[in-house]
Structure formats: C-alpha cells, structure tokens
Design a protein around this motif. Structure first.
Motif, PDB file in Angstrom:
ATOM      1  N   ALA A 192      28.761  62.221  57.358  1.00  0.00           N
ATOM      2  CA  ALA A 192      28.950  63.673  57.419  1.00  0.00           C
ATOM      3  C   ALA A 192      29.572  64.199  56.134  1.00  0.00           C
TER       4      ALA A 192
ATOM      5  N   GLN B 278      23.109  62.675  64.688  1.00  0.00           N
ATOM      6  CA  GLN B 278      24.550  62.611  64.961  1.00  0.00           C
ATOM      7  C   GLN B 278      25.017  63.914  65.576  1.00  0.00           C
TER       8      GLN B 278
ATOM      9  N   ALA C 123      23.621  66.829  63.248  1.00  0.00           N
ATOM     10  CA  ALA C 123      23.040  66.403  61.975  1.00  0.00           C
ATOM     11  C   ALA C 123      21.825  65.522  62.197  1.00  0.00           C
TER      12      ALA C 123
ATOM     13  N   ARG D  34      20.199  65.112  54.274  1.00  0.00           N
ATOM     14  CA  ARG D  34      20.976  65.330  55.499  1.00  0.00           C
ATOM     15  C   ARG D  34      20.953  66.825  55.833  1.00  0.00           C
TER      16      ARG D  34
ATOM     17  N   GLU E  64      22.528  69.629  58.464  1.00  0.00           N
ATOM     18  CA  GLU E  64      23.645  69.803  59.389  1.00  0.00           C
ATOM     19  C   GLU E  64      23.663  71.238  59.905  1.00  0.00           C
TER      20      GLU E  64
ATOM     21  N   TRP F 234      26.137  73.706  62.095  1.00  0.00           N
ATOM     22  CA  TRP F 234      27.537  73.819  62.523  1.00  0.00           C
ATOM     23  C   TRP F 234      27.715  75.079  63.352  1.00  0.00           C
TER      24      TRP F 234
END
Length: 780
Positions: A157, A445, A481, A501, A503, A505
């Motif tokens: 992360a 994840q 993620a 990656r 992500e 949020w």
C-alpha cells in the motif's frame, strides 16, 4: 563469522543492489561467482508470499543470529536500530509509541512506515502516535527482519512510500522445542540536576512443536515491567528580551527555590519547574500468542495466530519547587526566592498524573499453495481490535490526586482495523512466454480502519464508572486496491520489473462532538489513485550489479488526521477533514559490488512528495497543541553507502557499516512561506552506524556499534537553532557494547551497555541514558 546483512544468497544472475536480497523464487541458475552462499540458511518454514522474490527495492535486513551476536535487543523494535538510514524514536524500554523515521520522513510521519509480521499488518494507521503494534511479537520469536526502501513495489500500500518492514517469526522444526528468556536493564539518567536510576525486566517463554501429521503449534508468553526516565517538563518561555510573562489577577506569590533556568531550542530563556504531564511512566505489559498451522500436502497449507496484549500504565511527576520549609510545591502562584520579578502561575493540571489500561487482540489466518512452478495462491485475513483502552487523567497534582478527586477519561474501546488480501503468483519455467522468463503477481487488498474516541467526566479519576460525555470523535476509512506486477528477464543479465497499483479510498462517519457545542458530522469522501512502478536491473559483471527504480506512492489520510480534534489532559489535537493525500514520486539508482569476503552498495535516491501531511507538536506550550495540515512540496535527495567485510585480517572478525547523506528541502508551503528552502523536520543530514564483531570461537562473540545522527530540525522555519536540549532534536553519537557467551549446550548469556558515554540526546523527549543490559536464555 558469516555475513549478517545478506538476506538470502543470490539466485542465478539476479541483481544484488542491496546488502540483502530476497530468495524464494523457484527458478534458480548457478550462483554468482564470489557470493557467500553460507550467509543464510533457508528453511521450508519460511512463510511463502511474505517477501516478494522480485522486490524491486533496496532491501536490508538481519537474521536472528546476527541480532543475537551484535545487539542488545530488549524489545522487538530494537532489531531495526542499526539498519541504514533509519531512526527508531524509542523513548524508553516499554515505550508503546516507538516510531520509525527514514530517508525522507520523520517520526512525526510514522504512517509512511508499513510494518508486517509474517505478512500480517502490524502498522496501526489510526492515531498519530499509534506506533506499529510491536507488542504482538517478542524478540525471541524473530527469525529475521527486512526493510525495503521506497514505493517501488506494487504489492504494498501507499504507506510503504517510506519503508516497508517485514518481520518473520520462527516455526518449530522438531516434535517439541522451546526457549526461556530473562532480560533486565538498568538506566542512569540525569537532567536538570535530577539524577535517578530506572529499571526494566522481562521474562518470556516460547514453546512449540511439529507433528507427524503435518501440523505445528507455537505458544508465546511474555511479561515486561518498565519504568521510564522523565519524558517531559513544565516550562515557561521568556519573551525575546528575556522577560517572563507577569501573572494577571489578584493573589500573593509564594517564594520558592528550585526553579531551573536554561535556553530553549529557539534561543529564548525559559524556566523549568519539574517533570510533568505523567512524565515517569511505570508499565506492566503481558503478551500471549498462539500460532498454529497444518500442511495438507507439500503444496497446500494453512496457518494462523491469535495474540493478546495487556498494558497497565501508571504515571507520576516530579516538581523541583520547594518552599521555605522545604515542602514540595506543585501548583499556584510562585516567585523565585532569588528574583522577586520572576513570578509564575502553575496550573493544577500541570503536574497531574494519569493511568492507562489497555487490552488489545489480534488474529490472522492464511491459506496458501506452494508449487515450485506455475501458479500459487495466497488468501490472508487479519483483524485487530482494541478491546479496552481507557486513560484516566487527574485534575490535581500528584499529592492531591493520590487521594482521588475529579478528572477526565479518554476511551478508545472498539477501535481497530481489518486486512484482507488475495494474491496469485506465477513462477515460470525456463523458456516460458516467448523465451523470456516472466514472473507475474496479481492481487486484491481490502483494508478497513475504525476510530472511536470519547472523553468522559470522572467523579473519581482513580476508578469508578465514567460520567457525562464531554466529547466524541471518530470515523471510518477503507482502502481497496488492485495490483499487478511483472518481473521479466528479457536477457540473461537483464531484468525489468513493472507494476501498477490502483487504490480506491473512502472516509465516512466522521464525527466531532463536544459538550455544549452542536455535533459536526462530516460528509463522505472518495478518492482514487494510480501508482505506476518500474525497475530495470543489469548484471554488468559477475560481481557487479546496477539498478534504476522509479515509483509513485500515494498515502491517504488516516481517520485521526481527518476527524480526531480532541483534548485529552494537557494535549489539544486539531485535525482537517479536507486533507489531501500525500503523493510521492521516487527515484533510486543503486550499484553493488560483491567480493569474496563482503560487499559494498551505493544508492542515490530522490523522493519528491506533494501535499505532505504534517502534524506539528509543540511540547513547550501548555496545553500542548498539535495541528494537522498539508505542506505543498518536500523533496529529499541523498546518498547511501553501505557494506560489510568478514574474516579479514583475522578469522572471526566482522565489520559492517553504513552512512547516509540526506538533504530534505521544503519547496512549497503556502501556509508558512518562511519555511520554503528550509530543511524538513527530523531528517538528519547524516545518519551512520558502524558495527565491529569478533568471534574468536563459537562460545564467545564481542560486538561494538557506534551510531551517529547529525543535525536536524523540529520547526518548519528551522528556528530551533540550539537543538541539543530538551524540546529539541539533537545530533548524537553513541556507543553500544555486547558480550555473548554460549559455552554450554542450549545456554546463552549476554552482557551489554547501550550509550556507554551516557550522552544526553533528545527528539523532543529525552532518549535514555547509559543502560546496562543482562540476558540469559535457555534453548531446548
């Protein structure tokens, strides 16, 4: 002596640009010439999936054997103390807030350090001073610790934009085995002519076994009792002309003796009245952890753990003030008996003690396959819960508080975080995918965090049921993620690692509620970020490897940075629900040269961070105020040199060392233009350590480590021109010694001294003084 920084031996022509590099990829060619294959023993118990075998980052680490021989390890985080370009802000043994700082980030930015234990999340990204939950691991169960630098791997992360710490615990290898350990410390500390000795003790047991059925188990029990040196002092600052503020309102000033005067880090005169705000911390901590696993077949296994940690903390204070009869003075209006113009008002809360009772629970479960070639799967889940956390603050100083009386409580029951990860990794056979070997990793994840903190009135601060609700703050955040990473060996001496990656949020349920004020509920926020990674490495010669890496890391605000504006005792914290995430664009060029008896590494790095999240603490004010905000742009450039050499000029002689030169500069800061061009906080210009070990025979090992940290700052405008004093962030150089004896089977005895010269050093709080260390361990 064997090399200690080498994490694993080199595989084939895999580049070694670090002092240790991961192993575990099944496809291995012949070892590189000159490599020390005896540096590390690789056991089948190594947890697959914990350490990426194609990690495109500088990686350093130490094994349990190296730690045993070289360092006085009282708490597990001590294993990181001497690794390159790291600072461990551990104020005392038993400190629950031992924070990490690295190349481009300070101990006030601990959310840039991602810490895992066997792949499970230990980092506690909830509160500013919530350090990784070191208490869920004990020194004797550490098999090795590795640290990766920078946001160059797609597997981790955005909190990995500083460092990623990967701690691996041991697994039993026989039907029954165990270890019993006793350790103790005695510290001498003297500041403001207030000398004392402070002791710590620890006892632990580690038991385990492996069954013929393929199952294994391990039980850890640990008890620790610690007493800190004074951590903070009540001070009053003079103005630029050296005059102290005159108390207002009626009242007679009591003449007192004992006020100490010195110069604050900002150059102003100040008066020091004693150790306050729960300065001396006495803690009793217990950890119990059960780990177990089962191998259904050589290629399929499951393992998990359940850990419980308990802390009971009681603090006290120490006033320097005495009246004409010699009685201690704790509060009220006073004047210096030798200077009638120096008058001060000391609040009753200044020397008020507090207690804290905590119970934390963490559990995790992993299911994984272990095929030498082809696809492997990993499913891993963990849960962390604060079952009990109540801090009780008295409203009166120590003598009155001992009899009870009103106070306040801060509770965080129900706070916690969850982590779920699914990962698939493809390990190729030679010649797969068009003649170039590819290793592909795909993952999903999901991390969730919840913070709930309440302030309550107490009729009796020592105990009893809490009363009226004074405040409540909290909220939730979630980070989802997806990541992909490909390691492509497109030529015999070349490898390209590329990753991406994504992500997403979300922050929700943000709440701030204070007595007498209408509660504020914050709207939900959603953000997304893409983080590309690229690393190219080349084996220029059998003993020389080069690598260039580039990567972006995005670190989203924590729940406390968004919503936790509270007052607890003598501290006020202000948050910002509109904080922007940090965005790091990092570069690194690294070269490693290997020799028959050692190796050398040089790394040039740059970390350019936009919207740095910064929380400044000013311990010289009362109440203490900290504020969270974004700083426009901070750029760090630096050079690291590290190496090790063994068995020269004497067999058994080992030398390891590193030095880092850092230049962290504030380039943009609209909120404080005076800080532009200044050095960033708590990143020393120079960090270095040198360890010399000598093992003339198996029974004896002598080690000495000299650690140095150079000039650094604690104020954005670098106005702290005299940092080597309380409240400042000082430079220091300290020598640690250790003697290990293993003359009888299964018995280990160690004696040591940390900070031999008893040098005073500060990172706002004072670091420990000279500390004597003793340890006995029986392995069976």
């Amino acid at each position: 002596m064997k090399p200690r920084y080498l994490a694993l031996p080199p595989q084939g022509k895999r580049p070694l640009l670090v002092l240790c590099l991961a192993a575990g990829a099944a496809a291995a060619d012949e070892p590189t010439a000159g490599a020390r294959l005896d540096a590390v023993q690789v056991h089948g118990s190594r947890s697959p999936g914990q350490l990426d075998p194609d990690l495109p980052s500088t990686l350093v680490g130490k094994s349990a054997e190296a730690l045993l021989e070289q360092q006085n390890v009282f708490n597990p985080e001590d294993a990181l103390r001497n690794l390159p370009n790291l600072t461990l802000r551990k104020r005392y043994s038993g400190d629950r807030n031992a924070l990490l700082a690295g190349r481009s980030f300070s101990s006030l930015q601990a959310q840039r350090a991602l810490v895992q234990m066997d792949g499970y999340l230990l980092s506690n990204f909830l509160y500013r001073f919530d350090a990784p939950r070191w208490n869920m691991i004990a020194p004797e169960e550490i098999e090795r610790v590795d640290v990766a630098y920078g946001p160059f791997s797609a597997l981790y992360a955005g909190n990995s934009m500083g460092v990623t710490v990967l701690m691996q615990t041991s697994r039993p290898r026989s039907a029954f085995e165990g270890a019993l350990r006793l350790a103790g410390q005695s510290q001498s500390f003297d500041l403001y002519d207030d000398a004392g000795r402070y002791g710590n003790s620890q006892a632990s047991a580690l038991l385990g076994g492996r069954l013929e059925s393929g199952s294994w188990w391990r039980l850890l029990l640990n008890r620790q009792q610690s007493t800190s040196q004074p951590q903070q002092y009540y001070v009053v600052l003079a103005d630029a002309q050296g005059r102290f503020p005159t108390p207002s309102g009626p009242g007679m000033a009591l003449p007192v003796q004992g006020i100490r005067y010195d110069i604050a880090p900002n150059g102003r005169r100040r008066a020091v009245f004693g150790a306050n705000a729960g300065a001396i911390d006495r803690t009793l901590q217990h950890t119990a952890k059960l780990s177990a696993g089962h191998d259904f077949s050589p290629s399929l296994g499951v393992d998990g753990f359940l850990a419980w940690w308990r802390n009971d903390s009681h603090t006290s204070n120490r006033s320097f003030l005495r009246d004409a009869a010699g009685r201690t003075v704790w509060s009220g209006r006073v004047r210096d008996a030798g200077d009638a113009t120096a008058q001060f008002d000391i609040p009753a809360q200044a020397f008020a003690p507090y207690s804290r009772d905590e119970a934390h629970l963490q559990g995790g479960l992993s299911l994984r396959t272990r095929h030498a070639r082809g696809w492997n799967l990993l499913l891993q889940s963990s849960v962390y819960r604060v079952r009990e956390d109540i801090q009780r603050d008295a409203a009166a100083p120590d003598p009155q508080a001992a009899a009870g009386g009103p106070g306040q409580a801060a509770t965080r029951d129900g706070t916690g975080f969850d982590n779920l990860e699914a990962q698939a990794r493809y390990t190729p056979s030679a010649g797969d995918w068009g003649g170039g070997a590819h290793a592909l990793t795909l993952g999903l994840q999901d991390q969730r965090f919840r913070l709930r903190q309440r302030g309550l009135a107490l009729a009796d601060w020592r105990g009893g049921a809490p009363g009226a609700l004074l405040s409540e703050v909290g909220g939730r955040s979630r980070l989802l993620a997806l990541y992909a990473q490909d390691a492509w060996r497109f030529a015999p001496d070349w490898r390209l690692v590329s990753g991406l990656r994504w992500e997403a949020w979300r922050a929700r349920d943000g709440l701030q509620s204070f007595a007498g004020i209408a509660p504020v509920q914050y709207a939900e926020r959603r953000l997304e970020a893409w983080s590309p990674k690229l690393s190219l490495s080349w084996d220029a010669a059998p003993d020389l490897s080069l690598r260039v890496s580039a990567g972006r890391g995005v670190r989203f605000p924590t729940v406390s940075e968004l919503f936790a504006g509270t007052r607890s005792g003598s501290k006020i914290e202000r948050s910002d629900p509109q904080l922007r995430p940090e965005r790091s664009d990092a570069l690194e060029l690294s070269a490693e040269r290997r020799f028959a008896q050692g190796q050398l590494r040089a790394s040039l790095f740059q970390d350019d961070v936009r919207d740095t999240i910064w929380n400044q603490l000013n311990p010289t004010l009362f109440p203490i105020v900290s504020t969270t905000q974004n700083v426009g742009r901070v750029r760090t450039r630096g050079l690291e040199l590290a190496g090790e050499w063994h068995d020269w000029p004497l067999r058994g002689l080992s030398l390891e060392g590193h030095v880092a030169f850092n230049r962290a500069t504030i380039l943009e800061n609209a909120a404080l233009p005076a800080s532009v061009g200044k050095h960033w906080l708590r990143v020393p210009r120079v960090r270095s350590a040198l360890t010399l070990s000598y093992q003339p025979e198996r029974a004896w090992t002598w080690s000495a480590t000299y650690r140095h940290s150079g000039r650094q700052y604690n104020e954005l405008d670098n106005s702290d021109l005299q940092p080597d004093r309380y409240g400042g962030v000082s430079s220091y150089g300290q020598l640690d010694l250790r003697l290990l004896w293993r003359g009888l089977p299964g018995l280990e005895l160690a004696l040591g001294v940390d900070n031999v010269g008893n040098q005073l050093a500060f990172q706002a709080h004072p670091y420990p003084g000279r500390s004597l260390f003793a340890e006995v361990r029986h392995v069976f």
